[in-house]
Design an enzyme around this catalytic site. Structure first.
Site, PDB file in Angstrom:
ATOM      1  N   GLY A   1       0.944  -1.433   0.099  1.00  0.00           N
ATOM      2  CA  GLY A   1       0.305  -0.273  -0.041  1.00  0.00           C
ATOM      3  C   GLY A   1       0.742   1.006  -0.288  1.00  0.00           C
ATOM      4  O   GLY A   1       0.415   2.118   0.503  1.00  0.00           O
TER       5      GLY A   1
ATOM      6  N   SER B   1       1.793   2.992  -2.230  1.00  0.00           N
ATOM      7  CA  SER B   1       1.118   3.605  -3.624  1.00  0.00           C
ATOM      8  C   SER B   1       1.116   5.273  -3.325  1.00  0.00           C
ATOM      9  O   SER B   1       0.697   5.992  -3.591  1.00  0.00           O
ATOM     10  CB  SER B   1       1.139   3.532  -4.261  1.00  0.00           C
ATOM     11  OG  SER B   1      -0.155   2.605  -4.044  1.00  0.00           O
ATOM     12  N   ARG B   2      -0.075   5.057  -1.848  1.00  0.00           N
ATOM     13  CA  ARG B   2      -1.254   6.518  -1.775  1.00  0.00           C
ATOM     14  C   ARG B   2      -1.013   6.659   0.097  1.00  0.00           C
ATOM     15  O   ARG B   2      -0.258   5.315   0.306  1.00  0.00           O
ATOM     16  CB  ARG B   2      -2.210   6.026  -2.095  1.00  0.00           C
ATOM     17  CG  ARG B   2      -2.547   6.345  -3.626  1.00  0.00           C
ATOM     18  CD  ARG B   2      -4.018   6.263  -3.734  1.00  0.00           C
ATOM     19  NE  ARG B   2      -4.736   4.730  -4.002  1.00  0.00           N
ATOM     20  CZ  ARG B   2      -6.130   4.649  -3.159  1.00  0.00           C
ATOM     21  NH1 ARG B   2      -6.290   5.768  -2.255  1.00  0.00           N
ATOM     22  NH2 ARG B   2      -5.903   3.648  -3.045  1.00  0.00           N
TER      23      ARG B   2
ATOM     24  N   ASP C   1      -2.420  -8.067  -5.494  1.00  0.00           N
ATOM     25  CA  ASP C   1      -3.157  -8.191  -4.145  1.00  0.00           C
ATOM     26  C   ASP C   1      -2.812  -8.838  -3.214  1.00  0.00           C
ATOM     27  O   ASP C   1      -2.678 -10.375  -3.231  1.00  0.00           O
ATOM     28  CB  ASP C   1      -4.501  -9.009  -4.768  1.00  0.00           C
ATOM     29  CG  ASP C   1      -5.909  -9.116  -3.705  1.00  0.00           C
ATOM     30  OD1 ASP C   1      -5.315  -8.704  -2.715  1.00  0.00           O
ATOM     31  OD2 ASP C   1      -6.300  -9.430  -4.674  1.00  0.00           O
ATOM     32  N   VAL C   2      -2.226  -7.953  -1.806  1.00  0.00           N
ATOM     33  CA  VAL C   2      -2.210  -8.805  -0.412  1.00  0.00           C
ATOM     34  C   VAL C   2      -2.894 -10.067  -0.257  1.00  0.00           C
ATOM     35  O   VAL C   2      -1.952 -10.950   0.725  1.00  0.00           O
ATOM     36  CB  VAL C   2      -2.270  -7.621   0.222  1.00  0.00           C
ATOM     37  CG1 VAL C   2      -0.531  -7.134  -0.352  1.00  0.00           C
ATOM     38  CG2 VAL C   2      -2.749  -7.398   1.118  1.00  0.00           C
TER      39      VAL C   2
ATOM     40  N   SER D   1      -4.218  -0.386  13.613  1.00  0.00           N
ATOM     41  CA  SER D   1      -5.106   0.800  14.127  1.00  0.00           C
ATOM     42  C   SER D   1      -5.651   1.461  15.760  1.00  0.00           C
ATOM     43  O   SER D   1      -5.828  -0.098  16.183  1.00  0.00           O
ATOM     44  CB  SER D   1      -6.609   0.314  13.038  1.00  0.00           C
ATOM     45  OG  SER D   1      -6.676   2.115  13.538  1.00  0.00           O
TER      46      SER D   1
ATOM     47  N   TYR E   1     -13.129  -5.086  10.600  1.00  0.00           N
ATOM     48  CA  TYR E   1     -11.583  -3.925  10.359  1.00  0.00           C
ATOM     49  C   TYR E   1     -10.978  -3.707  12.247  1.00  0.00           C
ATOM     50  O   TYR E   1      -9.694  -3.826  11.839  1.00  0.00           O
ATOM     51  CB  TYR E   1     -12.203  -2.019  10.207  1.00  0.00           C
ATOM     52  CG  TYR E   1     -10.910  -1.294   9.981  1.00  0.00           C
ATOM     53  CD1 TYR E   1     -10.011  -1.202   9.305  1.00  0.00           C
ATOM     54  CD2 TYR E   1     -10.339  -0.644  10.672  1.00  0.00           C
ATOM     55  CE1 TYR E   1      -8.818  -0.446   9.234  1.00  0.00           C
ATOM     56  CE2 TYR E   1      -9.308   0.509  10.714  1.00  0.00           C
ATOM     57  CZ  TYR E   1      -8.397   0.204   9.817  1.00  0.00           C
ATOM     58  OH  TYR E   1      -7.827   0.659   9.733  1.00  0.00           O
TER      59      TYR E   1
ATOM     60  N   ALA F   1      -9.445  -7.336  11.862  1.00  0.00           N
ATOM     61  CA  ALA F   1      -8.133  -7.728  11.001  1.00  0.00           C
ATOM     62  C   ALA F   1      -7.787  -6.934  11.934  1.00  0.00           C
ATOM     63  O   ALA F   1      -6.326  -7.173  12.049  1.00  0.00           O
ATOM     64  CB  ALA F   1      -8.977  -6.876  10.083  1.00  0.00           C
ATOM     65  N   LYS F   2      -8.184  -5.493  13.233  1.00  0.00           N
ATOM     66  CA  LYS F   2      -6.610  -4.658  13.127  1.00  0.00           C
ATOM     67  C   LYS F   2      -5.802  -5.201  14.537  1.00  0.00           C
ATOM     68  O   LYS F   2      -4.587  -5.135  15.085  1.00  0.00           O
ATOM     69  CB  LYS F   2      -6.409  -3.639  13.459  1.00  0.00           C
ATOM     70  CG  LYS F   2      -7.495  -2.597  12.143  1.00  0.00           C
ATOM     71  CD  LYS F   2      -5.587  -2.758  10.937  1.00  0.00           C
ATOM     72  CE  LYS F   2      -6.504  -1.550   9.971  1.00  0.00           C
ATOM     73  NZ  LYS F   2      -4.686  -1.913   9.077  1.00  0.00           N
TER      74      LYS F   2
ATOM     75  N   ILE G   1      -6.139  10.100  10.268  1.00  0.00           N
ATOM     76  CA  ILE G   1      -5.203  10.397   9.871  1.00  0.00           C
ATOM     77  C   ILE G   1      -6.052  10.733   8.607  1.00  0.00           C
ATOM     78  O   ILE G   1      -6.612   9.815   8.117  1.00  0.00           O
ATOM     79  CB  ILE G   1      -4.007   9.219   9.335  1.00  0.00           C
ATOM     80  CG1 ILE G   1      -3.723   8.759  10.618  1.00  0.00           C
ATOM     81  CG2 ILE G   1      -3.123  10.307   9.031  1.00  0.00           C
ATOM     82  CD1 ILE G   1      -2.793   9.901  11.711  1.00  0.00           C
TER      83      ILE G   1
END
Ligand code: NAP
Length: 246
Positions: free
Chosen positions: A11, A13-14, A62-63, A141, A154, A157-158, A187
């Site tokens: 990730g 790239s952005r 794709d990770v 996160s 989310y 996962a985090k 952020i």
């Protein structure tokens, strides 16, 4: 300084990953970014990195895919000679209250955010062991620490990434490899740009430092954790959230 090191940033790239890539490049590292589909953004980031005088390459991968990540890691190692720093930053959100959350939205977020990190660590593990040095940094996160309404997928996962970080830290410590997690708060990136002004204002009100974080706030710590001076820090989860979750 990270001179002569190769850093792989998923990730990259952005957003936060891009800021980490640029900061590590400023510190002298050669940079590999792994991205999902936005080739224009990846190429633009690579050009910015190269202008800092280091090597840069972007890999579309794709990770969440075991085989794709395996092939990508092999290509990176043969082209760059090895990996010194791995930053598992690629992530997505598919928010919704538990009652309405679809199974595929739960799975997609777990597969990218948590399994993606597992895949990248799994495929780089052997080369890290052989090199007897390395740095793994996982971007989790504060949602994984406190939970968040509308983010069961989310947050799960985090939170899982935190367990992953500590277990990998214990497994690899004997080989002089550290593994830490950074837990950002709120952020300012594409991920949060879609939120309503009202929601953003409410979030900022709740942050003691009274502002959203910048990707650079996260990048500064990532570069420190990647460097020699952080060699005695492992298994840590460090929040960067303007005091939100103290
Ligand atoms: P972002 O601006 O949306 O960028 C996401 C990056 O991840 C992009 O480079 C994207 O590639 C890549 N990506 C997404 N799915 C991928 C996949 N399956 N395989 C490979 N690459 C993939 O996100 P961000 O805000 O910078 O967030 C970065 C990380 O910080 C995430 O893990 C996120 O959960 C975490 N975080 C963010 C915040 C926040 O407030 N922004 C707070 C806490 C934690 P493409 O450009 O090709 O799509």
């Amino acid at each position: 300084m990270l001179t002569e090191k190769t850093a792989v940033i998923t990730g990259g790239s952005r957003g936060i990953g891009k800021a980490i890539a640029l900061k590590m490049a400023e510190c002298g590292a050669n940079i590999v970014i792994v991205y999902a589909g936005n080739t224009a953004a990846a190429e633009e980031t690579c050009e910015q990195i190269k202008s800092l005088g280091v090597k840069a390459k972007a890999y579309q991968c794709d990770v969440s895919d075991f085989t794709q990540t395996e092939q990508t890691v092999h290509s990176i190692i043969s082209e760059f000679g090895g990996i010194d720093i791995l930053v598992n930053n690629a992530g997505i959100v598919k928010d919704g209250l538990m009652l309405s959350m679809k199974e595929e939205d739960f799975d997609a977020v777990l597969d990218t955010n948590l399994k993606g990190a597992f895949h990248m660590i799994k495929h780089t593990y052997r080369q890290f062991m052989k090199r007897r040095s390395g740095r793994i940094i996982n971007i989790t996160s504060v949602s994984g620490i406190t939970g968040n309404s509308g983010q069961t997928n989310y947050s799960s996962a985090k939170a899982g990434m935190i367990g992953l970080t500590k277990s990998v830290a214990k497994e690899l410590a004997g080989r002089n490899i550290t593994c830490n997690a950074i837990a950002p708060g709120f952020i300012d990136t594409d991920m949060t740009s879609g939120l309503s002004d009202q929601l953003k204002q409410a979030a900022v009100e709740a942050i003691p430092l009274k502002r959203m974080g910048t990707p650079r706030d996260i990048a500064n710590l990532a570069a420190f954790l990647a460097g020699d001076e952080a060699g005695y820090i492992t298994g840590e989860v460090i929040k960067i959230d303007g005091g939100l979750c103290m």
